[in-house]
Scaffold this active site. Structure first.
Site, PDB file in Angstrom:
ATOM      1  N   LYS A 738      39.934   9.470  -5.263  1.00 13.05           N
ATOM      2  CA  LYS A 738      38.818   8.639  -5.714  1.00 13.05           C
ATOM      3  C   LYS A 738      39.163   7.180  -5.425  1.00 13.05           C
ATOM      4  CE  LYS A 738      39.182  10.658  -9.650  1.00 13.05           C
ATOM      5  NZ  LYS A 738      37.937  11.075 -10.256  1.00 13.05           N
ATOM      6  N   ARG A 739      38.210   6.305  -5.611  1.00 16.49           N
ATOM      7  CA  ARG A 739      38.439   4.887  -5.374  1.00 16.49           C
ATOM      8  C   ARG A 739      39.633   4.414  -6.207  1.00 16.49           C
ATOM      9  NH1 ARG A 739      35.747   0.850  -8.316  1.00 16.49           N
ATOM     10  NH2 ARG A 739      34.392   2.503  -9.108  1.00 16.49           N
ATOM     11  N   LYS A 744      40.888   4.079 -13.250  1.00 10.93           N
ATOM     12  CA  LYS A 744      40.993   5.481 -12.804  1.00 10.93           C
ATOM     13  C   LYS A 744      42.436   5.979 -12.894  1.00 10.93           C
ATOM     14  CE  LYS A 744      36.901   5.290  -9.829  1.00 10.93           C
ATOM     15  NZ  LYS A 744      36.091   6.343 -10.487  1.00 10.93           N
ATOM     16  N   THR A 849      31.365  12.380 -10.660  1.00 12.20           N
ATOM     17  CA  THR A 849      30.873  13.542  -9.906  1.00 12.20           C
ATOM     18  C   THR A 849      31.986  14.236  -9.128  1.00 12.20           C
ATOM     19  OG1 THR A 849      30.226  12.037  -8.111  1.00 12.20           O
ATOM     20  CG2 THR A 849      28.520  12.679  -9.688  1.00 12.20           C
ATOM     21  N   LYS A 853      32.581  18.529  -8.047  1.00 13.45           N
ATOM     22  CA  LYS A 853      32.840  19.139  -6.738  1.00 13.45           C
ATOM     23  C   LYS A 853      34.052  20.059  -6.822  1.00 13.45           C
ATOM     24  CE  LYS A 853      31.260  14.758  -4.852  1.00 13.45           C
ATOM     25  NZ  LYS A 853      31.707  13.464  -4.294  1.00 13.45           N
TER      26      LYS A 853
END
Length: 1002
Positions: A738-739, A744, A849, A853
């Site tokens: 992810k970014r 995060k 999201t 996935k």
């Protein structure tokens, strides 16, 4: 004779609602020939004998007559209708769809009408004389004829720009010429493109020679991909034309989805699957000596976005098309995307992403759809109808040229449009420069114009960067609003029905200038009164915010906005003045609250608060998960919620199973269909819940593990090709992609990996046998100006360098950083992952999201209770996840403790290893260590570290019991149905946009 039966038709079935059934030789509407135009009209049906008096020539009728001696076994259907393009194909399509054979047909013309006689039989060659069957045929014909109308939205459009007028004229022909041309067109185009192997091979080779301009006897994989892509696009365009034509004919309320990002990824695989022709193309290519999967790898990712918001937009477009909603997506066509991430010596470097260097076969340039977009200048007063008005006199104008990208739905003919805008220089300015011999200035102006749509998210630390970003936002908003209003005015003479036909959705605050732009157009150009225009504004706009903190809310400096868009600043000031005055009546003189709710923020830098503007002017404000919605209504927008609680909703985000299972994980797709006994789950994902019945089945376990192994082999091969590192397939593949951002907490992951390495290093050999091997995979980009994120990337590489080359560790632990992570790489990584980490500090992830996935692909989640994780827990249960960390309500109290907050010794030890230079670059990593020690640990890495290690230990223990692990994996996929973007879009359609499906019947 026995009655003709249609087992798939219920007695009262509407023909327009029939499910899509592909047919080999369907006729099709030729919407791109704008001749013989007639407006839509209603048809009537008459059942008569051969002696019945024919109806007047001006009406439309369908009659069933007694057959002649030469066709005694046929039923004669005579259709009399006003002549218009495509109607003949619609009629033929109805017969084909119903399984009727046409033995003979003839056509005659009477003035503006034609009389078409069909001699038809059932599929066995028998005459149809059963009354009920005839009624069903008649009903189908009536609905098809009654619904047929004119062409798509952009046929014969005339758009006047600041410098030129492009007009597409309809030819004026005599009746004889019309008849001859229509018959010829019908002869040439009376069918859809065929999908048998020979036809597909002919199409591919045709494009090799005439589109790619290569010899059909000598072309490589990339040239074969280009030819294949154009062949697929041809079939997309057929459906796209018919869909747009159907929308225009029915005139439903449409959703216009404005988003600054659409991360579409590759289009080929997704398109052939949604079109239902993947196997046909694979067979055709294999006979030519090519493999579909190999050619699909030749396609580059469309660099139209970055991260979850952008991929969410792409998933929602797929769902809008699949669910038959009338929709258009809008964005600008950035030439270089965000950037291409290159890692040199462990450091991130940003290179331009030349993703368009080899062309983009999926987009269609619409040179006749272009709008002027204005900047700078002054605003003057004018007197119109004895009322004062405003006129914006711009200083600079650029042209927005449309590039269309067809988006196909699955299991339907509906194909909607993603329209991108590219900036081009104004011809008027160029001509002035050339006339004065100032060629250099003309070139500079061209570059200045094209820079607007050159790159996604320019660095806005400088004034020039802020100005370019604002230009980009207004550029795509202005062109889109002009396009939307033009489309509406084509079918309506007043704006009375505008809110009934138009829904404008703002995907975050980037397109929020659309509010001021629509207001400007309605007031200044359409000359509607302020109150009437304001009422329209408040009934057409909806807004979804993805922000969780005040620092993330977009603000535009007043000086910048006033310089670039002076009239829009005036309009925003007027909106704010009226709002604040009304607010004073509601809440009194509570100046702190008035300041918080005002669109204009006073301060060191006077700014426009775009979120406040969006909330004020939208009738619905959406969060993207339950946790996010609570944050919005209790903290971020509490003042607005208390004023208008009815405005606020939430719809948990979702992703499309077509992309994230069918395309990216075909082996799992086939396995799911086998055990469910149907492929219906691809369109209706709620069927996945049926996997729970088989979750403990040993046979399914074996097949499930084999699918995972195949996907891990693919991922391992990619890792080796990318980095030269060989990894063990027996290891747990542990992924965080992810970014790169502090919230995060990739840093928490790396510190956990250091702790694992330290423990293994200090074990004796007998204990190491008990260790569950791990391949830790991290991927993501850091923003160019985000130094802390870049240091996290460097630390990841420094730690990997130490671990991967330590002979004591071997295959027990490997660390891999995947550079330039994008959609196509995600399609490899996600199916191959055993466990996925989602480590955001609670209260900082709006939705997430990415976890959805991984969940769909049977990957287990190690996560904090943040964003959509709350809803995931409800679907699959805590026992099938590895949860850790502080809850949302605990975060504030932990932060308040500051230096008094005790952290575990394991945490202090691993941070000390980094600080002391165990992995090198001691001085470079000092600031990283300072940020998480001494009471500065804002994102609570130390506070959550013990809980994090416990969750990791629980994951190790579960992985040892492979039967239990596999069951958890199956249950993860079974519980992922709630997180489909199909469900998200249906909720938006019903609760927010007020739109209905509009299914193209063929």
């Amino acid at each position: 004779m026995a009655a003709l039966s249609f087992p798939f038709l219920k007695p009262n079935t509407s023909f327009s609602s029939l499910p899509f059934t592909p047919l080999p030789l369907l006729s099709r509407n030729i919407s791109f020939f704008p001749i013989l135009y007639a407006p839509p009209h209603r048809a009537t049906l008459t059942l008569a004998s051969s002696s019945a008096k024919p109806p007047p020539a001006t009406s439309t009728s369908v009659t069933v007559e007694t057959a002649t001696e030469n066709h005694a076994n046929s039923t004669v259907v005579v259709i009399r209708a006003r002549n218009r393009i495509g109607l003949l194909q619609v009629i033929t399509r109805v017969f084909n769809f119903l399984g009727l054979r046409i033995d003979k047909a003839s056509i005659n013309f009477e003035g503006d009408c034609f009389i078409k006689t069909f001699f038809v039989t059932d599929s066995h060659g028998n005459k149809i004389d059963d009354k009920e069957s005839l009624e069903r045929i008649k009903k189908a014909l009536i609905e098809a004829i009654d619904g047929d109308g004119d062409g798509d939205d952009d046929v014969a459009v005339s758009v006047e720009s600041a410098a030129r007028r492009i007009v597409v004229n309809k030819p004026r022909l005599s009746f004889g010429e019309k008849k001859s041309k229509v018959e010829r067109i019908f002869e040439l185009m009376d069918g859809f493109l065929k999908n048998d192997p020979t036809s597909l091979q002919n199409d591919i080779l045709h494009h090799v020679e005439y589109t790619v301009a290569r010899s059909r006897f000598s072309f490589d994989d990339f040239e074969a991909y280009q030819a294949l892509a154009h062949s697929v696009r041809d079939r997309l365009i057929e459906r796209w034309h018919d869909t747009q034509m159907h929308f225009k004919r029915k005139d439903p309320k449409r959703i216009y989805f404005l988003s600054l990002e659409f991360l579409m990824g590759r289009s080929l695989s997704n398109s052939v699957i949604n079109l239902g022709i993947r196997d046909q193309f694979a067979d055709a290519l294999s006979q030519l000596g090519f493999e579909l999967e190999v050619l699909a790898e030749q396609e580059g990712d469309a660099a139209l976005g970055n991260g979850g918001l952008a991929r969410l937009s792409a998933c929602q477009m797929d769902s809008l098309a699949t669910l038959d909603y009338p929709a258009v997506g809008y964005d600008y066509a950035n030439q270089y995307g965000l950037f291409r991430q290159v890692i040199l010596d462990g450091f991130q470097h940003e290179h331009l992403d030349f993703w368009l260097n080899f062309g983009n076969p999926w987009e269609i340039e619409r040179v006749h759809v272009t709008y002027p977009v204005k900047f700078y200048g002054t605003v003057t007063d004018e007197l119109l109808n004895e009322e004062n008005g405003k006129v914006w006199v711009p200083k600079r104008t650029v042209e927005a040229v449309a590039y269309d990208n067809p988006i196909p739905g699955y299991g339907t003919r509906n194909t909607i449009n993603l329209r991108l805008w590219a900036a081009k220089p104004s011809d008027q300015h160029n001509m002035e420069s050339y006339n004065t011999g100032d060629y250099i200035n003309a070139v500079v102006e061209r570059q200045r114009a094209e820079n607007i749509s050159s790159i996604l998210y320019p660095d806005d630390r400088s004034y020039q960067g802020k100005e370019l970003r604002l230009k980009q936002q207004y550029f795509f908003v202005s062109a889109s609003v002009q396009d939307i209003i033009r489309r509406f005015k084509d079918a309506h003479s007043t704006f009375d029905d505008f809110p009934e036909k138009v829904a404008l959705h703002l995907n975050d605050t980037h397109p929020s200038l659309a509010i001021a732009e629509v207001m400007r157009v309605l007031v200044d150009e359409e000359h509607l009164g302020w109150n009437r225009a304001w009422n329209i504004i408040c009934n057409v706009f909806t807004f979804t915010t993805h922000t969780v903190s005040p620092e993330g809310l977009e603000k535009i400096p007043v000086d910048l906005l006033g310089s670039l868009l002076p009239r829009h600043l005036q309009i925003i000031y007027d909106i704010n003045f009226k709002f604040v005055e009304e607010l004073k009546k509601r809440i009194g003189l509570d100046y702190n609250r008035l300041a918080r709710m005002s669109i204009v923020e006073e301060g060191a830098v006077k700014s426009i608060q775009m979120a406040n503007l969006s909330i004020l002017c939208s009738h619905t404000v959406n969060g993207v998960s339950r946790v996010h919605s609570k944050l919005l209504t209790t903290k971020l927008f509490k003042d607005f919620y208390e004023l208008w609680p009815e405005k606020f909703q939430y719809k948990t985000n979702g992703v499309t199973q077509r992309r994230w299972i069918v395309v990216s994980n075909p082996s799992l797709c086939a396995l799911i269909s086998k055990w469910l006994g149907t492929e219906d789950w691809i369109r209706d994902i709620d069927h996945l819940i049926g996997l729970r019945e088989h979750a403990a089945n040993g046979e399914l376990h074996q097949e499930w593990k084999m699918v995972k192994k195949v996907n891990k082999i693919r991922l391992a091969e990619y890792i080796e090709a990318m980095s030269g590192l060989k990894v063990s397939l027996d290891a747990m593949f542990d992924v965080q992609t992810k970014r790169i951002h502090e919230y995060k907490r990739q840093l928490l992951n790396i510190l956990g990996i250091i702790h694992r390495y330290d423990c293994i290093k200090n074990m004796d050999k007998n204990d190491r046998i008990k260790v569950v091997p791990r391949v830790c995979i991290i991927g993501g980009k850091a923003a160019p100006g985000y130094e802390t994120a870049k240091k996290i990337i460097k630390l990841c590489h420094a730690v990997a360098e130490k671990i991967n080359n330590d002979s004591d560790i071997g295959d027990l632990l490997k660390l891999v950083f995947i550079p330039d992570y994008n959609v196509s790489v995600a399609e490899l990584v996600i199916p191959g992952a055993d466990i996925s980490q989602h480590l955001s500090t609670a209260g900082h992830e709006a939705s997430g999201t990415g976890s959805m996935k991984f969940l769909m692909n049977g990957c287990l989640l190690l996560a904090t209770v943040d964003g959509s994780t709350v809803e995931i827990i409800e679907e699959i249960g805590e026992d099938n996840m590895f949860l850790f960390g502080a809850k949302v309500h605990e975060v504030s109290a932990l932060r308040e403790k500051g230096p008094a907050l005790k952290v575990p010794l394991q945490f202090s030890r691993v941070v000390r290893m980094v600080r002391d230079g165990y992995f090198g670059f001691k001085d470079y990593f000092k600031s990283l260590c300072d940020n998480i020690e001494g009471g500065q640990d804002y994102y609570l890495l130390g506070a959550d570290f013990t809980s994090y290690l416990e969750a990791q230990a629980a994951a190790d223990k579960a992985y040892v019991d492979q039967e239990r692990w596999t069951e958890m994996s199956i249950l993860s996929t079974a519980g992922s149905g709630r997180f489909s973007s199909d469900r998200t879009v249906e909720e938006y359609a019903q609760k927010t946009w007020g739109i209905q499906p509009c299914r193209c019947p063929f």
